[in-house]
Write a protein that holds these residues in place. Sequence first.
Motif, short mmCIF file in Angstrom:
data_model
loop_
_atom_site.label_atom_id
_atom_site.label_comp_id
_atom_site.label_asym_id
_atom_site.label_seq_id
_atom_site.Cartn_x
_atom_site.Cartn_y
_atom_site.Cartn_z
N ARG A 1 -84.15 34.45 -40.46
CA ARG A 1 -83.78 33.68 -39.29
C ARG A 1 -85.01 33.36 -38.44
O ARG A 1 -85.72 34.26 -38.01
N THR A 2 -85.26 32.08 -38.21
CA THR A 2 -86.38 31.65 -37.39
C THR A 2 -85.89 30.63 -36.38
O THR A 2 -84.73 30.22 -36.39
N ALA A 3 -86.80 30.19 -35.51
CA ALA A 3 -86.46 29.16 -34.54
C ALA A 3 -86.27 27.81 -35.24
O ALA A 3 -86.64 27.65 -36.41
N ASP A 4 -85.71 26.87 -34.53
CA ASP A 4 -85.44 25.55 -35.11
C ASP A 4 -86.58 24.57 -34.89
O ASP A 4 -86.87 23.75 -35.76
N LEU A 5 -87.22 24.62 -33.71
CA LEU A 5 -88.22 23.62 -33.34
C LEU A 5 -89.53 24.30 -32.96
O LEU A 5 -89.53 25.32 -32.28
N GLU A 6 -90.62 23.70 -33.40
CA GLU A 6 -91.95 24.08 -32.95
C GLU A 6 -92.48 22.96 -32.07
O GLU A 6 -92.60 21.82 -32.53
N LEU B 1 -73.55 35.83 -22.64
CA LEU B 1 -74.44 36.98 -22.70
C LEU B 1 -74.48 37.58 -24.11
O LEU B 1 -75.55 37.98 -24.60
N ALA B 2 -73.32 37.65 -24.75
CA ALA B 2 -73.27 38.18 -26.12
C ALA B 2 -74.05 37.29 -27.08
O ALA B 2 -74.75 37.78 -27.97
N ARG B 3 -73.95 35.97 -26.91
CA ARG B 3 -74.69 35.06 -27.79
C ARG B 3 -76.19 35.18 -27.57
O ARG B 3 -76.97 35.12 -28.53
N ILE B 4 -76.62 35.35 -26.32
CA ILE B 4 -78.05 35.53 -26.06
C ILE B 4 -78.57 36.79 -26.74
O ILE B 4 -79.64 36.79 -27.37
N GLN B 5 -77.82 37.88 -26.63
CA GLN B 5 -78.23 39.13 -27.28
C GLN B 5 -78.29 38.96 -28.80
O GLN B 5 -79.19 39.48 -29.46
N GLN B 6 -77.32 38.24 -29.35
CA GLN B 6 -77.28 38.04 -30.80
C GLN B 6 -78.48 37.23 -31.27
O GLN B 6 -79.16 37.60 -32.23
N LYS B 7 -78.76 36.14 -30.59
CA LYS B 7 -79.85 35.26 -31.00
C LYS B 7 -81.21 35.88 -30.74
O LYS B 7 -82.20 35.58 -31.43
N ALA B 8 -81.30 36.73 -29.72
CA ALA B 8 -82.58 37.35 -29.38
C ALA B 8 -83.12 38.21 -30.51
O ALA B 8 -84.33 38.38 -30.66
N LYS B 9 -82.22 38.77 -31.33
CA LYS B 9 -82.65 39.65 -32.42
C LYS B 9 -83.49 38.90 -33.44
O LYS B 9 -84.40 39.47 -34.04
N GLN B 10 -83.19 37.61 -33.68
CA GLN B 10 -83.92 36.86 -34.70
C GLN B 10 -85.20 36.22 -34.15
O GLN B 10 -85.96 35.63 -34.92
N LEU B 11 -85.44 36.37 -32.86
CA LEU B 11 -86.60 35.72 -32.25
C LEU B 11 -87.61 36.73 -31.72
O LEU B 11 -88.47 36.38 -30.92
N LEU C 1 -84.50 29.75 -25.80
CA LEU C 1 -83.19 29.73 -26.45
C LEU C 1 -82.31 28.70 -25.75
O LEU C 1 -82.05 28.82 -24.55
N SER C 2 -81.87 27.69 -26.50
CA SER C 2 -81.02 26.64 -25.95
C SER C 2 -79.60 26.82 -26.47
O SER C 2 -79.37 26.87 -27.68
N ILE C 3 -78.63 26.92 -25.55
CA ILE C 3 -77.24 27.14 -25.91
C ILE C 3 -76.40 26.00 -25.34
O ILE C 3 -76.44 25.74 -24.13
N SER C 4 -75.66 25.34 -26.20
CA SER C 4 -74.75 24.28 -25.77
C SER C 4 -73.33 24.80 -25.86
O SER C 4 -72.92 25.34 -26.90
N ILE C 5 -72.58 24.67 -24.78
CA ILE C 5 -71.17 25.07 -24.75
C ILE C 5 -70.35 23.80 -24.60
O ILE C 5 -70.14 23.30 -23.49
N LEU D 1 -88.05 36.77 -25.03
CA LEU D 1 -87.47 35.48 -24.69
C LEU D 1 -88.10 34.97 -23.40
O LEU D 1 -88.06 35.65 -22.37
N SER D 2 -88.65 33.77 -23.44
CA SER D 2 -89.32 33.22 -22.26
C SER D 2 -88.34 32.55 -21.32
O SER D 2 -88.52 32.59 -20.10
N ALA D 3 -87.29 31.93 -21.86
CA ALA D 3 -86.33 31.21 -21.02
C ALA D 3 -85.08 30.90 -21.82
O ALA D 3 -85.08 30.93 -23.07
N VAL D 4 -84.02 30.57 -21.10
CA VAL D 4 -82.75 30.17 -21.71
C VAL D 4 -82.33 28.84 -21.09
O VAL D 4 -82.32 28.69 -19.86
#
Length: 293
Positions: free
Chosen positions: A114-119, A169-179, A188-192, A229-232
């Motif tokens: 698992r890596t980030a999507d955009l550089e 908050l749960a999604r941030i914790q989940q995604k933080a593990k792969q970053l 980390l960008s999250i669209s709801i 994580l630098s920002a959300v």
Amino acid sequence: MAMTRQNRSNQMARWRPRRTVKLVSHLREGHSIPTASWKREPREDLSRTLEDRWTMLHRHCADPSSHLRLGRLIHRLTHHDPGVQESALAELELATQLIRTGVRVVFLPESQARTADLECHLGCERFFVEVTAMVGSAVRRRVPFRGIVIDEGREEEEDRGVILIHRILARIQQKAKQLADYCDPVVLSISIPRADLQGASLSRRETIRVDLKALAGSVTVLLTRLPHLSAVLLALWDVEPLPSKAGTRLANVDLVERTRHQRTNPRVRLLIQNPCAAVPLNERQADACLETL
């Protein structure tokens, strides 16, 4: 023998069918765009907005990795799973917005790790962006939230906003593990998106009232425990912001709120920077993220 093999290869190449992809995408308003065949680039009968975004990305991102990822993006936009569709759409939108702010964007190759999507590059500096969308399955969207007390007289679920904050908050914790392995700034960008992604009008759309200051505060507290994580970035489409009771404002939070009539944009966008980030965004990178709001 060599001549026979060459004739066979020419014959195979001659009769190889041209592969096309049939694209039907549900827009934010819930309407379907006309079907189109995509070969190397969009056709004229495709939705103008989606065509312009894809064409701009295809022109801007000239590397083979980005072109391969953009080709797979088409398949994700046509996927039967709304979560896959919304994730691809969020990726397309954010990459387009970043390019318009002057950022050079590269789509990273997909891998089992698992890596980030955009550089993203700004001058000599770079940062990474992971894009995700929070969408439940069709069955989950029909089931009421667990633990919610419904006032039958008012027919209103007052705790839906609290549950939504907990899920973010749960999604941030989940995604933080792969970053966790990046040495550069990571966003980390999250669209709801809206609860009804299929555009069905039979079910009543429930209003989700969210305390934005409580959301920003909860995310900030969580980020202090996630220094990598630098920002959300948060984009909330189908919410009703609650009136603010407190006059305080967090210095690390930037917020843009739109009226409910602006259906082509999220109702609320937030940039929440991590005050305890190991590698924070520099000024140019933060300004670029602010422009996407």
